[in-house]
Design a protein around this motif. Structure first.
Motif, PDB file in Angstrom:
ATOM      1  N   TYR A 159      41.842  41.955  39.515  1.00  0.00           N
ATOM      2  CA  TYR A 159      43.123  41.672  40.125  1.00  0.00           C
ATOM      3  C   TYR A 159      42.775  41.273  41.659  1.00  0.00           C
ATOM      4  CZ  TYR A 159      44.937  45.582  36.997  1.00  0.00           C
ATOM      5  OH  TYR A 159      45.557  46.089  35.903  1.00  0.00           O
ATOM      6  N   ASP A 160      43.575  40.160  41.769  1.00  0.00           N
ATOM      7  CA  ASP A 160      43.363  39.481  43.102  1.00  0.00           C
ATOM      8  C   ASP A 160      43.564  40.320  44.211  1.00  0.00           C
ATOM      9  OD1 ASP A 160      42.532  36.958  42.097  1.00  0.00           O
ATOM     10  OD2 ASP A 160      44.697  36.486  41.579  1.00  0.00           O
ATOM     11  N   ALA A 161      44.465  41.149  44.206  1.00  0.00           N
ATOM     12  CA  ALA A 161      44.795  42.004  45.316  1.00  0.00           C
ATOM     13  C   ALA A 161      43.820  43.160  45.658  1.00  0.00           C
ATOM     14  CB  ALA A 161      46.170  42.552  45.180  1.00  0.00           C
ATOM     15  N   ASN A 189      35.794  41.263  33.647  1.00  0.00           N
ATOM     16  CA  ASN A 189      35.377  40.077  34.510  1.00  0.00           C
ATOM     17  C   ASN A 189      36.394  39.431  34.925  1.00  0.00           C
ATOM     18  OD1 ASN A 189      34.565  37.313  34.686  1.00  0.00           O
ATOM     19  ND2 ASN A 189      32.715  37.948  34.134  1.00  0.00           N
ATOM     20  N   HIS A 190      36.856  39.212  36.413  1.00  0.00           N
ATOM     21  CA  HIS A 190      37.996  38.329  36.865  1.00  0.00           C
ATOM     22  C   HIS A 190      38.185  36.833  36.681  1.00  0.00           C
ATOM     23  CE1 HIS A 190      41.424  37.941  39.634  1.00  0.00           C
ATOM     24  NE2 HIS A 190      40.742  36.987  40.060  1.00  0.00           N
ATOM     25  N   ASP A 191      37.014  36.480  36.519  1.00  0.00           N
ATOM     26  CA  ASP A 191      36.963  34.964  36.324  1.00  0.00           C
ATOM     27  C   ASP A 191      37.241  34.672  35.061  1.00  0.00           C
ATOM     28  OD1 ASP A 191      36.637  34.496  39.223  1.00  0.00           O
ATOM     29  OD2 ASP A 191      34.524  34.556  38.911  1.00  0.00           O
ATOM     30  N   ILE A 193      39.175  36.229  32.909  1.00  0.00           N
ATOM     31  CA  ILE A 193      40.315  36.550  32.755  1.00  0.00           C
ATOM     32  C   ILE A 193      41.560  35.378  33.503  1.00  0.00           C
ATOM     33  CG2 ILE A 193      42.277  38.314  33.299  1.00  0.00           C
ATOM     34  CD1 ILE A 193      40.098  40.597  33.039  1.00  0.00           C
ATOM     35  N   GLU A 194      41.219  35.051  34.423  1.00  0.00           N
ATOM     36  CA  GLU A 194      41.871  34.073  35.358  1.00  0.00           C
ATOM     37  C   GLU A 194      41.987  33.074  34.805  1.00  0.00           C
ATOM     38  OE1 GLU A 194      42.120  33.862  40.016  1.00  0.00           O
ATOM     39  OE2 GLU A 194      40.308  32.872  39.319  1.00  0.00           O
ATOM     40  N   LEU A 195      40.890  32.445  34.104  1.00  0.00           N
ATOM     41  CA  LEU A 195      40.861  31.146  33.611  1.00  0.00           C
ATOM     42  C   LEU A 195      41.569  31.134  32.401  1.00  0.00           C
ATOM     43  CD1 LEU A 195      38.104  28.525  32.897  1.00  0.00           C
ATOM     44  CD2 LEU A 195      39.088  29.662  30.881  1.00  0.00           C
TER      45      LEU A 195
HETATM   46 ZN    ZN Z   1      41.842  35.349  41.299  1.00  0.00          ZN
END
Ligand code: ZN
Ligand code: URP
Ligand code: ZN
Ligand code: ZN
Length: 490
Positions: A159-161, A189-191, A193-195
């Motif tokens: 989560y970005d926040a 794993n944020h990256d 998911i973001e991609l």
């Molecule tokens: Zn992000």
């Protein structure tokens, strides 16, 4: 000996034992005696459990109430009411730091003020840390442990926040190790998911269902193992929250086999619901958006039950993080100009009131034992989070109980949302059939829920729910075993 309350004819279930033929005596909110033929005086209330199980009051150690990111969710009043009507007598909710907050002390005070005088059950707070400045980590955390009894933090890897870098997690672990705190980790794993989200959006794949595609089991498993490695290096206990997949549970089990202080938590949604639920007509899928997401196959659910039964999961909590489906003005969160946009759907499901009945169903169906139920829903949460007078039916402990119907006594029913006491306009478990439910909930000797007569009988106004200052975990913690000759700072 005088008692305020005696519970007769029940089967007392603790995490380790089942006791039949004995009665529970309560005085001044504490269990004072377990024995045969306890004497009632004129001032003693007597409950006849008629052969049903008496379990320790449920302890829900992962609950989001009145957080900034769930503006349409339950308040402390409605959430705690819902908790006791489902057999829960203690909740641990979150005080949540925003990245902008340079101090967490006002944050904790603000969250504590929301709960004070509004909770029908006992309550405690964890701290979510999103910006671990040196002052917060080195000066404020020790103060919170000592003065507020806040002995656990939750950290996010996504989560970005909220997300922290591995280095930030390690810096926090130096402090939590020193302070004997439990570190809860949301591992995805944020990256990755973001991609995936970016590419799904570019392809116009923005329906609620794609939320589950965007957060594969692999993303959970990778981050889970990474969190375990950070914990191993720092010799610090962690709990992986809301574990949803076999791959993540396997990493936890492997670590436990090596005696690392690694703990796991799962939630009702991962025992009962599959990702097909995200596909409903009319944006209905939005009702089941949570992270990690619901998984694909019935076997995925079976694996979570197995991991409760074999001890991999330490705790079972609701992760109640509710948002209304229909909000005022005919709007729905997650629709942008009438089009679904899964990234904008608030994550999290309602589940405070249904948590224990759903777990108890597993006992009725032979998936787990009544001891497993008590271990993950009452005793272990009390031990891991330092609630030393809760989670067991023993003299000296708080007189918190959930009393169940004897099997066959309750008329089976199909759950509808209007039977529940939260302030949310749906339950993901509507339509399920229940053949048992908490018949009485008792908080420190007082009946707060009686299903057959008065219903919800706790008073608003905090007369009954109290803040609990917590101590340290009594489960295995730091061991002074290290990966090589390097030692974490003391
Ligand atoms: Zn992000
Ligand atoms: O989807 C979920 N679980 N939302 C609640 C916040 C959290 O990560 O626990
Ligand atoms: Zn989380
Ligand atoms: Zn949560």
């Amino acid at each position: 000996m005088e008692f305020d309350l005696i519970i007769r004819n029940g089967v007392i279930a603790n995490a380790s034992d089942v006791i039949t033929g004995q009665e529970v005596g309560v005085k001044n909110g504490k269990i004072t005696c377990i024995g045969f033929g306890l004497p009632a005086s004129d001032s003693t209330s007597v409950i006849d459990a008629e052969g049903g199980f008496i379990t320790p009051g449920g302890l829900d150690s992962h609950v989001h109430l009145q957080q900034w990111n769930t503006p349409t969710g339950d308040t402390w009043e409605t959430g705690s009411r819902s908790a006791v009507c489902g057999g829960t007598t203690t909740v641990i909710a979150f005080a949540s730091q925003n990245k902008q907050h340079q101090s967490v002390l006002p944050v904790v005070n603000d969250y504590a003020a929301l709960a004070k005088d509004n909770s029908s059950c006992d309550y405690a707070l964890h701290l979510i840390m999103t910006n671990p400045t040196p002052t917060i980590v080195n000066e404020e955390l020790p103060f919170l442990v000592k003065e507020h009894g806040i002995t656990s933090v939750k950290l996010y890897m996504t989560y970005d926040a909220m997300k922290l870098r591995d280095r930030e997690i390690l810096d926090i672990m130096v402090a939590t190790r020193r302070l004997g705190m439990t570190t809860m980790i949301h591992a995805e794993n944020h990256d990755m998911i973001e991609l995936i989200i970016e590419t799904l959006e570019a392809r116009g794949q923005t329906d609620p269902y794609y939320h589950s595609v965007a957060r594969p089991q692999l993303a959970e498993a990778e981050a889970t193992y990474r969190a375990i490695a950070l914990s191993e290096m720092m010799d610090t206990p962690i709990l992986l929250v809301h574990v949803s997949s076999e791959a993540a549970a396997k990493h936890i089990r492997d670590a436990q086999t090596r005696l690392l202080p690694i703990y796991g938590e799962t939630c009702p949604q991962y025992l009962y619901l599959l990702s097909e639920r995200l596909k409903g007509e009319n944006f209905e899928g939005a009702k089941c958006v949570c992270s990690p997401p619901l998984r694909e196959k019935p076997e995925d659910l079976d694996h979570m039950w197995t991991a409760i039964a074999n001890g991999t999961f330490t705790t079972f909590s609701s992760d109640h993080a509710a948002s209304k489906f229909n909000i005022e003005g005919g709007k729905r969160l997650g629709l942008v100009n009438g089009r679904p946009f899964f990234k904008k759907i608030p994550n999290g499901l309602p589940g405070l009131e249904t948590r224990l009945p759903l777990l108890y169903k597993g006992v009725q169906e032979g998936r787990i034992t009544i001891n497993d139920y008590v271990r993950v829903a009452c005793s272990n949460p009390a031990k891991l989070y330092g609630l030393h007078t809760k989670g067991a039916i023993m003299p000296g402990y708080d007189a918190d109980f959930t009393i169940w119907y004897p099997e066959g006594k309750m008329k089976p029913f199909e759950l509808t949302n209007d039977m529940l006491h939260h302030d949310i306009d749906y339950s993901p478990f509507e339509g399920m059939t229940f053949t048992n439910w908490p018949r009485w909930t008792i908080l420190r000797g007082k009946v707060v829920w009686e299903r057959d007569e008065g219903g919800f009988v706790a008073k608003r106004g905090g007369a009954w729910g109290e803040y609990v200052k917590r101590g340290s975990s009594t489960l295995r913690g730091s061991r002074n075993v290290f990966v090589n000759e390097w030692r974490p700072p003391i």
